[in-house]
Design a protein around this motif. Sequence first.
Motif, PDB file in Angstrom:
ATOM      1  N   GLU A  64      51.534 -14.097   6.655  1.00 30.09           N
ATOM      2  CA  GLU A  64      52.811 -14.615   6.153  1.00 30.09           C
ATOM      3  C   GLU A  64      53.487 -13.679   5.161  1.00 30.09           C
ATOM      4  OE1 GLU A  64      49.524 -16.936   3.834  1.00 30.09           O
ATOM      5  OE2 GLU A  64      49.867 -16.118   5.863  1.00 30.09           O
ATOM      6  N   ASN A  65      52.815 -12.614   4.737  1.00 28.96           N
ATOM      7  CA  ASN A  65      53.420 -11.711   3.759  1.00 28.96           C
ATOM      8  C   ASN A  65      54.108 -10.505   4.405  1.00 28.96           C
ATOM      9  OD1 ASN A  65      52.231 -13.454   1.831  1.00 28.96           O
ATOM     10  ND2 ASN A  65      52.056 -11.764   0.393  1.00 28.96           N
ATOM     11  N   SER A  66      54.407 -10.612   5.698  1.00 27.16           N
ATOM     12  CA  SER A  66      55.235  -9.601   6.349  1.00 27.16           C
ATOM     13  C   SER A  66      56.086 -10.277   7.406  1.00 27.16           C
ATOM     14  CB  SER A  66      54.380  -8.492   6.971  1.00 27.16           C
ATOM     15  OG  SER A  66      53.508  -9.021   7.955  1.00 27.16           O
ATOM     16  N   GLY A  67      57.200  -9.637   7.730  1.00 27.04           N
ATOM     17  CA  GLY A  67      58.082 -10.193   8.743  1.00 27.04           C
ATOM     18  C   GLY A  67      59.354  -9.387   8.865  1.00 27.04           C
ATOM     19  N   VAL A  68      60.310  -9.931   9.599  1.00 27.31           N
ATOM     20  CA  VAL A  68      61.609  -9.301   9.786  1.00 27.31           C
ATOM     21  C   VAL A  68      62.688 -10.316   9.462  1.00 27.31           C
ATOM     22  CG1 VAL A  68      63.223  -8.354  11.479  1.00 27.31           C
ATOM     23  CG2 VAL A  68      60.827  -7.645  11.525  1.00 27.31           C
ATOM     24  N   SER A  69      63.646  -9.923   8.623  1.00 25.65           N
ATOM     25  CA  SER A  69      64.820 -10.752   8.340  1.00 25.65           C
ATOM     26  C   SER A  69      65.931  -9.864   7.837  1.00 25.65           C
ATOM     27  CB  SER A  69      64.501 -11.842   7.312  1.00 25.65           C
ATOM     28  OG  SER A  69      64.004 -11.287   6.104  1.00 25.65           O
ATOM     29  N   ASN A  70      67.170 -10.275   8.100  1.00 26.35           N
ATOM     30  CA  ASN A  70      68.360  -9.540   7.646  1.00 26.35           C
ATOM     31  C   ASN A  70      68.320  -8.067   8.056  1.00 26.35           C
ATOM     32  OD1 ASN A  70      69.399 -11.875   6.261  1.00 26.35           O
ATOM     33  ND2 ASN A  70      67.965 -11.443   4.592  1.00 26.35           N
ATOM     34  N   GLY A  71      67.791  -7.809   9.256  1.00 23.36           N
ATOM     35  CA  GLY A  71      67.780  -6.459   9.776  1.00 23.36           C
ATOM     36  C   GLY A  71      66.770  -5.531   9.152  1.00 23.36           C
ATOM     37  N   LYS A  72      65.751  -6.076   8.462  1.00 28.30           N
ATOM     38  CA  LYS A  72      64.746  -5.263   7.788  1.00 28.30           C
ATOM     39  C   LYS A  72      63.349  -5.805   8.089  1.00 28.30           C
ATOM     40  CE  LYS A  72      67.821  -2.915   5.233  1.00 28.30           C
ATOM     41  NZ  LYS A  72      69.063  -3.457   5.839  1.00 28.30           N
ATOM     42  N   LEU A  73      62.415  -4.904   8.320  1.00 27.17           N
ATOM     43  CA  LEU A  73      61.011  -5.239   8.255  1.00 27.17           C
ATOM     44  C   LEU A  73      60.608  -5.237   6.784  1.00 27.17           C
ATOM     45  CD1 LEU A  73      58.107  -5.517   9.547  1.00 27.17           C
ATOM     46  CD2 LEU A  73      58.015  -3.016   9.441  1.00 27.17           C
ATOM     47  N   TRP A  74      59.874  -6.258   6.353  1.00 25.88           N
ATOM     48  CA  TRP A  74      59.463  -6.328   4.950  1.00 25.88           C
ATOM     49  C   TRP A  74      57.979  -6.668   4.845  1.00 25.88           C
ATOM     50  CZ3 TRP A  74      57.481 -11.122   3.994  1.00 25.88           C
ATOM     51  CH2 TRP A  74      57.926 -12.174   4.795  1.00 25.88           C
ATOM     52  N   ILE A  75      57.378  -6.168   3.774  1.00 28.14           N
ATOM     53  CA  ILE A  75      56.006  -6.514   3.408  1.00 28.14           C
ATOM     54  C   ILE A  75      56.029  -6.864   1.925  1.00 28.14           C
ATOM     55  CG2 ILE A  75      53.618  -5.743   3.259  1.00 28.14           C
ATOM     56  CD1 ILE A  75      54.177  -3.780   5.509  1.00 28.14           C
ATOM     57  N   LYS A  76      55.440  -8.008   1.609  1.00 30.33           N
ATOM     58  CA  LYS A  76      55.565  -8.583   0.274  1.00 30.33           C
ATOM     59  C   LYS A  76      54.203  -8.761  -0.373  1.00 30.33           C
ATOM     60  CE  LYS A  76      57.701 -12.593  -2.007  1.00 30.33           C
ATOM     61  NZ  LYS A  76      58.507 -13.821  -1.763  1.00 30.33           N
ATOM     62  N   ALA A  77      54.127  -8.478  -1.676  1.00 33.25           N
ATOM     63  CA  ALA A  77      52.919  -8.725  -2.455  1.00 33.25           C
ATOM     64  C   ALA A  77      53.117  -9.970  -3.314  1.00 33.25           C
ATOM     65  CB  ALA A  77      52.602  -7.528  -3.340  1.00 33.25           C
ATOM     66  N   THR A  78      52.178 -10.911  -3.240  1.00 33.65           N
ATOM     67  CA  THR A  78      52.226 -12.134  -4.041  1.00 33.65           C
ATOM     68  C   THR A  78      50.861 -12.373  -4.671  1.00 33.65           C
ATOM     69  OG1 THR A  78      51.713 -13.493  -2.096  1.00 33.65           O
ATOM     70  CG2 THR A  78      54.042 -13.192  -2.650  1.00 33.65           C
ATOM     71  N   LEU A  79      50.808 -13.302  -5.625  1.00 34.73           N
ATOM     72  CA  LEU A  79      49.600 -13.547  -6.405  1.00 34.73           C
ATOM     73  C   LEU A  79      48.847 -14.765  -5.891  1.00 34.73           C
ATOM     74  CD1 LEU A  79      47.860 -12.870  -8.924  1.00 34.73           C
ATOM     75  CD2 LEU A  79      49.358 -14.428 -10.220  1.00 34.73           C
ATOM     76  N   ASP A  80      47.537 -14.596  -5.687  1.00 37.28           N
ATOM     77  CA  ASP A  80      46.624 -15.702  -5.438  1.00 37.28           C
ATOM     78  C   ASP A  80      45.674 -15.780  -6.624  1.00 37.28           C
ATOM     79  OD1 ASP A  80      44.805 -17.565  -4.622  1.00 37.28           O
ATOM     80  OD2 ASP A  80      44.308 -16.608  -2.718  1.00 37.28           O
ATOM     81  N   ALA A  81      46.059 -16.543  -7.628  1.00 37.84           N
ATOM     82  CA  ALA A  81      45.321 -16.573  -8.889  1.00 37.84           C
ATOM     83  C   ALA A  81      43.936 -17.185  -8.757  1.00 37.84           C
ATOM     84  CB  ALA A  81      46.125 -17.341  -9.935  1.00 37.84           C
ATOM     85  N   SER A  82      43.676 -17.869  -7.653  1.00 38.34           N
ATOM     86  CA  SER A  82      42.391 -18.551  -7.479  1.00 38.34           C
ATOM     87  C   SER A  82      41.330 -17.663  -6.845  1.00 38.34           C
ATOM     88  CB  SER A  82      42.583 -19.794  -6.610  1.00 38.34           C
ATOM     89  OG  SER A  82      42.972 -19.424  -5.297  1.00 38.34           O
ATOM     90  N   SER A  83      41.666 -16.435  -6.495  1.00 44.24           N
ATOM     91  CA  SER A  83      40.761 -15.592  -5.728  1.00 44.24           C
ATOM     92  C   SER A  83      40.543 -14.244  -6.406  1.00 44.24           C
ATOM     93  CB  SER A  83      41.337 -15.371  -4.320  1.00 44.24           C
ATOM     94  OG  SER A  83      40.567 -14.444  -3.600  1.00 44.24           O
ATOM     95  N   SER A  84      39.351 -13.662  -6.157  1.00 41.07           N
ATOM     96  CA  SER A  84      39.121 -12.286  -6.604  1.00 41.07           C
ATOM     97  C   SER A  84      39.984 -11.317  -5.806  1.00 41.07           C
ATOM     98  CB  SER A  84      37.642 -11.923  -6.451  1.00 41.07           C
ATOM     99  OG  SER A  84      37.241 -12.022  -5.095  1.00 41.07           O
ATOM    100  N   ARG A  85      40.401 -11.766  -4.607  1.00 42.41           N
ATOM    101  CA  ARG A  85      41.390 -11.020  -3.820  1.00 42.41           C
ATOM    102  C   ARG A  85      42.764 -11.608  -4.128  1.00 42.41           C
ATOM    103  NH1 ARG A  85      39.654  -7.406  -0.224  1.00 42.41           N
ATOM    104  NH2 ARG A  85      37.434  -7.338   0.311  1.00 42.41           N
ATOM    105  N   TRP A  86      43.226 -11.302  -5.330  1.00 42.75           N
ATOM    106  CA  TRP A  86      44.441 -11.950  -5.849  1.00 42.75           C
ATOM    107  C   TRP A  86      45.725 -11.256  -5.383  1.00 42.75           C
ATOM    108  CZ3 TRP A  86      46.890  -8.247  -8.690  1.00 42.75           C
ATOM    109  CH2 TRP A  86      46.110  -7.284  -9.346  1.00 42.75           C
ATOM    110  N   PHE A  87      45.616 -10.059  -4.795  1.00 48.05           N
ATOM    111  CA  PHE A  87      46.791  -9.311  -4.342  1.00 48.05           C
ATOM    112  C   PHE A  87      47.022  -9.632  -2.872  1.00 48.05           C
ATOM    113  CE2 PHE A  87      49.167  -5.596  -2.876  1.00 48.05           C
ATOM    114  CZ  PHE A  87      50.018  -5.302  -3.939  1.00 48.05           C
ATOM    115  N   LYS A  88      47.813 -10.669  -2.600  1.00 46.65           N
ATOM    116  CA  LYS A  88      48.123 -11.050  -1.214  1.00 46.65           C
ATOM    117  C   LYS A  88      49.220 -10.141  -0.679  1.00 46.65           C
ATOM    118  CE  LYS A  88      48.413 -15.356   0.013  1.00 46.65           C
ATOM    119  NZ  LYS A  88      48.823 -16.790   0.064  1.00 46.65           N
TER     120      LYS A  88
END
Length: 273
Positions: A64-88
Amino acid sequence: MNINKSLTVLFLFILTTSYAQPKAPKGKKWQTVAGLTDEFDEWDQTKWRKTLWNYEEPVQMVAENSGVSNGKLWIKATLDASSSRWFKTSRVMSKQAIKFPMYTESCMKTSGISAFSTFWMNKGSDGGSTRDEIDICEHNTNPSFNNQSNRPYTMYSQYFVVENNDVERAHGNFDNRKLSDENPAKGKKWNEAYQTLGCYWPDANHVYFYINGEPAGSVTSTRKFTRDLNIIWDLWTSVHSWTGGIADKKDLSNDKINMMYVDWIHTYQLVND
């Protein structure tokens, strides 16, 4: 320089950078590779897939942290504060692979966090212990290490030819402050504007890199590249100094800086004319 001459120079520069692949050798011509070319008007599942294998902690690859919208491919970084792998984050990879002689260029803008925004090619096996890899751009525009003042201007480019964990590798890194004055990327941090990053792979031992059609470093291997490679973009962070350092968790909630974007990709192969 008068205004008409200035406009002519500008037009020629734009024309050159719009068709930036090197001139085809005699008897050959460039042919578009449809499966590796996209304007990103929509997500094309026939061309791209999301490969979600992880790097080391704190990276967590999710679809869910990548996709296409508004004519752009995007990749997004979000926080998962509950995990040691917090960089989603996420990764997008081509379904089609390609081998030399070829040229690819991608118009992209990096994130503004301390993380690698990448554009690269790879194919291997056994967890990467045997692989060919060409990194066109691994870029961190906002390193958390304070002693890396050159990193925000440098296109980190390199290659790996790895056989049973025996690594051959070399860098072709290029500081964009060395570009010509006419190049719009000169002295710009990579998250400030879209730039066209190119890679010409003519044979089994040479790779040439470009920024807006201008030569920007090269590498020459001793071992031969032997594999067809997939094209990849991803966004990730780590504690290591060679990546620029770990992202600040608070930056992952800032949508102005936590995303990398790709406007388009154009890929060509040489064929008989």
